[in-house]
Design a protein around this motif. Structure first.
Motif, PDB file in Angstrom:
ATOM      1  N   PRO A  17       0.806  -1.232   0.000  1.00 43.75           N
ATOM      2  CA  PRO A  17       0.000   0.000   0.000  1.00 43.75           C
ATOM      3  C   PRO A  17       0.835   1.276   0.000  1.00 43.75           C
ATOM      4  CG  PRO A  17      -0.817  -1.564   1.622  1.00 43.75           C
ATOM      5  CD  PRO A  17       0.475  -2.128   1.117  1.00 43.75           C
ATOM      6  N   GLU A  18       2.125   1.178   0.371  1.00 44.45           N
ATOM      7  CA  GLU A  18       2.958   2.394   0.409  1.00 44.45           C
ATOM      8  C   GLU A  18       3.924   2.460  -0.773  1.00 44.45           C
ATOM      9  OE1 GLU A  18       4.319   3.573   4.209  1.00 44.45           O
ATOM     10  OE2 GLU A  18       2.407   3.084   5.165  1.00 44.45           O
ATOM     11  N   ASP A  19       3.623   1.763  -1.845  1.00 45.27           N
ATOM     12  CA  ASP A  19       4.425   1.854  -3.076  1.00 45.27           C
ATOM     13  C   ASP A  19       4.076   3.181  -3.745  1.00 45.27           C
ATOM     14  OD1 ASP A  19       5.274   1.749  -5.733  1.00 45.27           O
ATOM     15  OD2 ASP A  19       4.976  -0.417  -5.890  1.00 45.27           O
ATOM     16  N   TYR A  20       4.956   4.162  -3.573  1.00 44.98           N
ATOM     17  CA  TYR A  20       4.640   5.516  -4.044  1.00 44.98           C
ATOM     18  C   TYR A  20       4.360   5.542  -5.551  1.00 44.98           C
ATOM     19  CZ  TYR A  20       4.782  10.421  -5.248  1.00 44.98           C
ATOM     20  OH  TYR A  20       4.431  11.652  -5.750  1.00 44.98           O
ATOM     21  N   THR A  21       5.223   4.899  -6.313  1.00 46.54           N
ATOM     22  CA  THR A  21       5.072   4.980  -7.772  1.00 46.54           C
ATOM     23  C   THR A  21       3.744   4.367  -8.218  1.00 46.54           C
ATOM     24  OG1 THR A  21       7.465   4.855  -7.979  1.00 46.54           O
ATOM     25  CG2 THR A  21       6.206   4.428  -9.965  1.00 46.54           C
ATOM     26  N   ALA A  22       3.399   3.232  -7.633  1.00 50.36           N
ATOM     27  CA  ALA A  22       2.138   2.584  -8.023  1.00 50.36           C
ATOM     28  C   ALA A  22       0.935   3.440  -7.606  1.00 50.36           C
ATOM     29  CB  ALA A  22       2.043   1.196  -7.388  1.00 50.36           C
ATOM     30  N   ARG A  23       0.981   3.969  -6.378  1.00 45.85           N
ATOM     31  CA  ARG A  23      -0.124   4.838  -5.928  1.00 45.85           C
ATOM     32  C   ARG A  23      -0.215   6.077  -6.833  1.00 45.85           C
ATOM     33  NH1 ARG A  23      -4.057   2.532  -2.643  1.00 45.85           N
ATOM     34  NH2 ARG A  23      -3.165   1.695  -0.737  1.00 45.85           N
ATOM     35  N   ALA A  24       0.964   6.613  -7.214  1.00 48.05           N
ATOM     36  CA  ALA A  24       0.973   7.829  -8.039  1.00 48.05           C
ATOM     37  C   ALA A  24       0.412   7.534  -9.432  1.00 48.05           C
ATOM     38  CB  ALA A  24       2.403   8.377  -8.138  1.00 48.05           C
ATOM     39  N   GLU A  25       0.874   6.428 -10.023  1.00 51.66           N
ATOM     40  CA  GLU A  25       0.373   6.113 -11.365  1.00 51.66           C
ATOM     41  C   GLU A  25      -1.121   5.822 -11.330  1.00 51.66           C
ATOM     42  OE1 GLU A  25       2.468   3.839 -14.194  1.00 51.66           O
ATOM     43  OE2 GLU A  25       4.439   4.273 -13.371  1.00 51.66           O
ATOM     44  N   MET A  26      -1.538   5.091 -10.304  1.00 50.47           N
ATOM     45  CA  MET A  26      -2.977   4.777 -10.218  1.00 50.47           C
ATOM     46  C   MET A  26      -3.789   6.065 -10.038  1.00 50.47           C
ATOM     47  SD  MET A  26      -5.047   2.099  -7.822  1.00 50.47           S
ATOM     48  CE  MET A  26      -6.840   2.286  -7.703  1.00 50.47           C
ATOM     49  N   MET A  27      -3.269   6.964  -9.216  1.00 51.65           N
ATOM     50  CA  MET A  27      -4.002   8.209  -8.978  1.00 51.65           C
ATOM     51  C   MET A  27      -4.192   8.991 -10.279  1.00 51.65           C
ATOM     52  SD  MET A  27      -3.041  11.123  -6.183  1.00 51.65           S
ATOM     53  CE  MET A  27      -4.299  11.360  -4.951  1.00 51.65           C
ATOM     54  N   PHE A  28      -3.115   9.101 -11.051  1.00 48.56           N
ATOM     55  CA  PHE A  28      -3.233   9.896 -12.277  1.00 48.56           C
ATOM     56  C   PHE A  28      -4.080   9.171 -13.327  1.00 48.56           C
ATOM     57  CE2 PHE A  28      -1.342  12.298 -15.990  1.00 48.56           C
ATOM     58  CZ  PHE A  28      -2.060  13.440 -15.712  1.00 48.56           C
ATOM     59  N   ASP A  29      -3.992   7.834 -13.372  1.00 50.34           N
ATOM     60  CA  ASP A  29      -4.883   7.075 -14.272  1.00 50.34           C
ATOM     61  C   ASP A  29      -6.342   7.404 -13.969  1.00 50.34           C
ATOM     62  OD1 ASP A  29      -2.685   5.689 -15.302  1.00 50.34           O
ATOM     63  OD2 ASP A  29      -2.978   3.947 -13.998  1.00 50.34           O
ATOM     64  N   CYS A  30      -6.654   7.430 -12.684  1.00 51.76           N
ATOM     65  CA  CYS A  30      -8.041   7.689 -12.278  1.00 51.76           C
ATOM     66  C   CYS A  30      -8.445   9.125 -12.611  1.00 51.76           C
ATOM     67  CB  CYS A  30      -8.224   7.430 -10.781  1.00 51.76           C
ATOM     68  SG  CYS A  30      -8.038   5.689 -10.336  1.00 51.76           S
ATOM     69  N   THR A  31      -7.516  10.058 -12.388  1.00 52.97           N
ATOM     70  CA  THR A  31      -7.826  11.469 -12.664  1.00 52.97           C
ATOM     71  C   THR A  31      -8.200  11.659 -14.133  1.00 52.97           C
ATOM     72  OG1 THR A  31      -6.381  12.224 -10.890  1.00 52.97           O
ATOM     73  CG2 THR A  31      -6.849  13.805 -12.634  1.00 52.97           C
ATOM     74  N   LEU A  32      -7.441  11.033 -15.023  1.00 49.30           N
ATOM     75  CA  LEU A  32      -7.725  11.199 -16.455  1.00 49.30           C
ATOM     76  C   LEU A  32      -8.917  10.358 -16.916  1.00 49.30           C
ATOM     77  CD1 LEU A  32      -4.194  11.290 -18.135  1.00 49.30           C
ATOM     78  CD2 LEU A  32      -5.643  13.191 -17.444  1.00 49.30           C
ATOM     79  N   GLY A  33      -9.251   9.327 -16.133  1.00 54.95           N
ATOM     80  CA  GLY A  33     -10.216   8.332 -16.608  1.00 54.95           C
ATOM     81  C   GLY A  33     -11.624   8.840 -16.820  1.00 54.95           C
ATOM     82  N   CYS A  34     -12.018   9.876 -16.081  1.00 56.32           N
ATOM     83  CA  CYS A  34     -13.430  10.284 -16.164  1.00 56.32           C
ATOM     84  C   CYS A  34     -13.595  11.681 -16.739  1.00 56.32           C
ATOM     85  CB  CYS A  34     -14.061  10.209 -14.771  1.00 56.32           C
ATOM     86  SG  CYS A  34     -15.836   9.956 -14.784  1.00 56.32           S
ATOM     87  N   ASN A  35     -12.508  12.229 -17.232  1.00 55.35           N
ATOM     88  CA  ASN A  35     -12.524  13.612 -17.672  1.00 55.35           C
ATOM     89  C   ASN A  35     -13.042  13.792 -19.109  1.00 55.35           C
ATOM     90  OD1 ASN A  35     -10.490  15.332 -19.473  1.00 55.35           O
ATOM     91  ND2 ASN A  35     -10.965  16.530 -17.660  1.00 55.35           N
ATOM     92  N   GLY A  36     -13.133  12.699 -19.829  1.00 56.54           N
ATOM     93  CA  GLY A  36     -13.622  12.793 -21.210  1.00 56.54           C
ATOM     94  C   GLY A  36     -12.511  12.897 -22.227  1.00 56.54           C
ATOM     95  N   ILE A  37     -11.298  13.118 -21.756  1.00 60.74           N
ATOM     96  CA  ILE A  37     -10.194  13.338 -22.693  1.00 60.74           C
ATOM     97  C   ILE A  37      -9.904  12.073 -23.520  1.00 60.74           C
ATOM     98  CG2 ILE A  37      -8.306  12.736 -21.082  1.00 60.74           C
ATOM     99  CD1 ILE A  37      -6.845  15.254 -22.237  1.00 60.74           C
TER     100      ILE A  37
END
Ligand code: NZQ
Ligand code: ZN
Length: 387
Positions: A233-253
């Motif tokens: 759960p404290e894998d920074y890179t994985a948490r960071a990549e997942m976070m940005f994937d989610c941010t872009l996922g619903c924006n319509g882009i």
């Protein structure tokens, strides 16, 4: 390729420690802040104290206790009341999608004279909203980068996804370390939610090669990184990549220029979480493979072939229906492998209200206009298959 008109006015500030910019960010919107949050996770994280410390000198009002599947009554109504009575300048939402969504409905309701439900139910169009800044603590919905808010009204079993361009957050502060404490259940559900956002854009009549590439990469990244987050759960890179994937996922882009799919799985899931208050991402994971099986036919099969070959690496040199069925099974197995309960009965839903929910979806979600149109009977069959 379809015409489009696109603007995302949200400033994203991403990375470990970026909360230090909070005072500078808030200053531009005024002195009186409504701080909104959920059931206490931000206190356990130390984020509540950090925010208070950084915003010393601002006048802070609070709305706490916003629940998952945020409720119109009391949360939206209470928030609007606080804003109106105290001339709030800006809302600071700290939490997951539920806190952000609730804050958007409050921001619009605060500048509207009538009943805020008019806006959520599209009886009226808001002219303006209070500015919203958010600090995201859970990667899933993409609410931090979109104009959507999903609000539930318990007494009518309504859960409405409402869009208002005035509700784009002005600034989203995205520090992946705040998601280290997200439970395995919510991490997996967040992954399923974001994957489904991408699928709802990918499975459509006309798409561009660019968008297909974005979507396929987004899906692969979510699967790889969610697994890593679950393992560590404290894998920074994985948490960071997942976070940005989610941010872009619903924006319509990912679907600019694509034809609109109708977002059928979301249409059906909103009824499940409205009637039974289940976790949104789990409902989606359960419905998605059943919906896929239901709509697989001569016209749709090639889309599933592309998905199966490019996302799951299935051998392209096979019968198209075989590939499509393998892709659907792989989707199911992925969700199962991250420990999502894969039957409605596992999340407390039996057959007793399926007819009622199917009717509600058919009446309210416009799925007769989906990529593959769904009637009330289709919806009932998909929900029954999901039991
Ligand atoms: O309430 P607290 O104590 O904060 O706990 C929350 C909540 O119990 C907890 N949590 C959040 N951050 C945490 C944490 N626990 C430990 N550490 C942290 N850092 O997680 C639980 C779930 O939170 P919630 O905000 O409900 O989850 P999520 O972000 O998945 O949001 C779900 C809501 O968003 C809507 C869904 O329908 C649902 O109502 N959606 C919003 C969308 C949008 N605005 O665009 C699109 C989506 O399709 C979705 O419909
Ligand atoms: Zn969703």
């Amino acid at each position: 390729m379809q015409n489009f008109d696109y603007q995302t006015p949200t400033r994203l500030i991403f990375g470990e420690g970026v909360i230090s910019k909070l005072p500078e960010v808030m200053k531009q919107f005024g002195k009186k802040i409504l701080l909104t949050y959920g059931g206490g996770s931000i206190k356990k994280l130390g984020l509540y104290d950090k925010v208070k410390e950084l915003l010393d000198g601002f006048e802070i009002f609070e709305l706490s206790g916003i629940q998952p599947n945020p409720k119109y009554d009391p949360s939206v109504l209470d928030g609007v009341k606080i804003c109106k009575e105290n001339n709030i300048d800006v809302i600071l939402a700290v939490g997951g999608g539920s806190v952000l969504d609730c804050s958007k409905a409050i921001a619009a309701g605060a500048l509207y004279d009538g009943d805020p439900w008019d806006l959520i139910s599209y009886k009226a169009v808001g002219k303006a909203s209070l500015p919203i800044v958010d600090i995201l603590t859970l990667a899933a919905t993409g609410s931090e980068y979109d104009p959507g808010a999903v609000i539930s009204r318990t007494e009518t079993n309504d859960k409405i996804g409402y869009m208002d361009n005035n509700n784009y957050p002005k600034v989203s502060i995205l520090d992946p370390t705040y998601t280290f404490t997200v439970s395995k259940k919510q991490t997996a559900a967040g992954c399923a939610d974001a994957m489904n956002h991408i699928m709802e854009q990918y499975f459509c009549q006309d798409s561009t090669l660019l968008n297909d590439g974005f979507c396929e990469a987004g899906l692969k990244s979510l699967m790889v990184n969610a697994r890593k987050c679950l393992e560590n759960p404290e894998d920074y890179t994985a948490r960071a990549e997942m976070m940005f994937d989610c941010t872009l996922g619903c924006n319509g882009i990912y679907s600019l220029g694509n034809s609109y799919s109708g977002w059928p799985c979301h249409g059906m899931e909103h009824a499940l979480s409205a009637y039974y208050d289940i976790t949104h991402g789990e409902g989606l994971a359960i419905i998605t493979p059943r919906w896929m099986k239901h709509i697989l036919n001569d016209k749709t099969v090639d889309r599933f072939v592309k998905y199966g070959v490019n996302v799951f690496g299935i051998n392209a040199d096979q019968d198209h229906f075989d590939i499509a069925n393998q892709a659907i099974d792989a989707t199911y197995k992925f969700f199962e492998s991250i420990n999502i309960p894969m039957h409605l009965r596992d999340v407390g839903i039996d057959e007793s209200r399926i007819g009622e929910m199917a009717h509600h979806v058919a009446e309210n979600e416009g799925l007769e206009n989906a990529w593959v149109p769904l009637t009330e009977k289709d919806i009932a069959e998909i929900l029954t298959d999901s039991l």
